[in-house]
Write an enzyme that holds these catalytic residues in place. Structure first.
Site, mmCIF file in Angstrom:
data_model
loop_
_atom_site.group_PDB
_atom_site.id
_atom_site.type_symbol
_atom_site.label_atom_id
_atom_site.label_comp_id
_atom_site.label_asym_id
_atom_site.label_seq_id
_atom_site.Cartn_x
_atom_site.Cartn_y
_atom_site.Cartn_z
ATOM 1 C CG HIS A 78 -3.296 -1.113 -6.883
ATOM 2 N ND1 HIS A 78 -3.761 -0.431 -5.784
ATOM 3 C CD2 HIS A 78 -3.311 -2.422 -6.521
ATOM 4 C CE1 HIS A 78 -4.037 -1.288 -4.803
ATOM 5 N NE2 HIS A 78 -3.775 -2.511 -5.237
ATOM 6 C CD GLU A 127 -3.415 2.838 -5.540
ATOM 7 O OE1 GLU A 127 -2.193 2.669 -5.429
ATOM 8 O OE2 GLU A 127 -4.215 1.909 -5.702
ATOM 9 N NE ARG A 147 -4.287 -1.418 0.140
ATOM 10 C CZ ARG A 147 -4.425 -2.491 -0.642
ATOM 11 N NH1 ARG A 147 -3.465 -2.827 -1.487
ATOM 12 N NH2 ARG A 147 -5.528 -3.206 -0.596
HETATM 13 C C1 DGY Z 1 -5.676 -6.237 -2.723
HETATM 14 O O1 DGY Z 1 -6.257 -7.293 -2.951
HETATM 15 O O2 DGY Z 1 -5.612 -5.738 -1.606
HETATM 16 C C2 DGY Z 1 -5.036 -5.552 -3.882
HETATM 17 O O3 DGY Z 1 -4.424 -4.395 -3.537
HETATM 18 C C3 DGY Z 1 -6.027 -5.352 -5.001
HETATM 19 O O4 DGY Z 1 -5.999 -6.540 -5.690
#
Ligand code: DGY
Length: 325
Positions: free
Chosen positions: A290, A272, A243
């Site tokens: 992402h 983002e 993240r």
């Molecule tokens: C998640 O699953 O947390 C990712 O960031 C999105 O696929």
């Protein structure tokens, strides 16, 4: 609408097979917006009228204010993601709403993208790609585009969970030694090719490559800040597929500009898709939007895992992936 089928609000477009399953088993309110936009809080509240469940994604924020205004009919929020930092779990618990996520099924795909980021950053993929597209590629050179080799170096992993382990396993054929930092050592340590480092500072000091796999929470927020970056060896490479909030962007951009950090490979960003513009000017960052879990197979598996959780809940069982603080 068949009265005994639970109403499920699906905030975003999902893979076809998953939407078919939802439409078959539930009174599904599918997102049919032209651009597959995330509904805002007002739109979520409108969609949630009389709904029993919400199937959301990481792109919608379920903060306390929104959760408190959800109708009492909503009893479960199933997020189509392993991360659940976009959902206020305390507010959900206070309303008696169960929250589930989709672990396991995306670990391998996300680990692949962590390696894509690591290799893209260490071998200067952004510069190479640009020079070809711009028509600026001259003759082969023995001294141009020199990247950072992997053999014999150390990869530090912050957060040895499911994805961190998958990243660690991939490190061995590349000739890297792996160390990890977690609040506590993992119980099945012998099965994982990674040594525990109790001190985050010592992990940093040893890491020629640092890959982030910790959850986003108050304890990890901006953990990779100016002080942490200064503890990495000069020329280190930073990878983030977890993240964006784990990194202090201004500090990383300054370290990339000075060259103290040789390069970064980033798939996730604070705020983002509106990322810190400082990254855009830098050739030594390899940027992805992402896409850690973005394979056909994984996105379908995530959808089925989310629907499995709904099925269990509406069959009166405990969903496999219920999360709590
Ligand atoms: C998640 O699953 O947390 C990712 O960031 C999105 O696929």
């Amino acid at each position: 609408m068949t009265p005994n089928r639970p109403i499920v609000v699906v905030t975003r477009r999902l893979p076809e097979a998953v939407e078919r399953r939802l439409a078959c088993d539930y009174a599904a309110r599918l997102n049919r917006s032209a651009g597959d936009e995330s509904p805002d809080a007002a739109a979520i509240l409108a969609l949630a009228a009389e709904a029993d469940a919400i199937l959301c994604t990481t792109a919608e924020r379920f903060d306390q204010a929104l959760i408190e205004r959800l109708p009492a009919s909503v009893r479960i929020i199933a997020t189509y993601s392993v991360g659940y930092d976009h959902i206020d779990l305390a507010a959900a618990a206070a309303r008696g709403i169960i929250v589930t996520n989709t672990p396991d099924v995306l670990s391998e795909a996300t680990a692949d993208v962590a390696w894509l980021c690591l290799l893209g950053a260490s071998r200067r993929a952004t510069e190479g790609d640009r020079i070809i597209r711009d028509g600026r590629w001259g003759r082969w050179s023995a001294v141009a585009f020199l990247g950072t080799g992997l053999q014999g170096k150390t990869l530090g992993i912050l957060g040895l969970g499911r994805i961190g382990r998958a990243v660690a396993r991939r490190a061995i054929p590349f000739g890297l030694t792996v160390v990890y930092h977690n609040p506590k050592p993992v119980p099945d340590a012998a099965a994982i090719p990674a040594a525990y480092e109790a001190s985050f500072d010592r992990l940093l000091a040893r890491s020629h490559f640092l890959s982030l796999h910790a959850p986003a929470n108050a304890a990890t927020r901006k953990m990779v800040n100016a002080a942490a970056l200064a503890k990495l060896p000069k020329g280190a490479i930073v990878v983030n597929t977890a993240r964006g909030g784990l990194i202090d962007d201004d500090a990383l951009i300054a370290a990339l500009e000075s060259g103290y950090i040789a390069a970064a490979g980033l798939d996730v960003f604070e705020g983002e898709p509106a990322i810190n513009p400082g990254y855009l000017a830098l050739a030594n960052v390899f940027l992805l939007p992402h896409i850690g879990s973005a394979t056909v197979e994984t996105r379908e598996a995530m959808g089925h895992r989310a629907v499995d959780n709904l099925d269990a809940f509406f069959a009166g069982q405990a969903p496999r992936d219920a999360v709590s603080r």
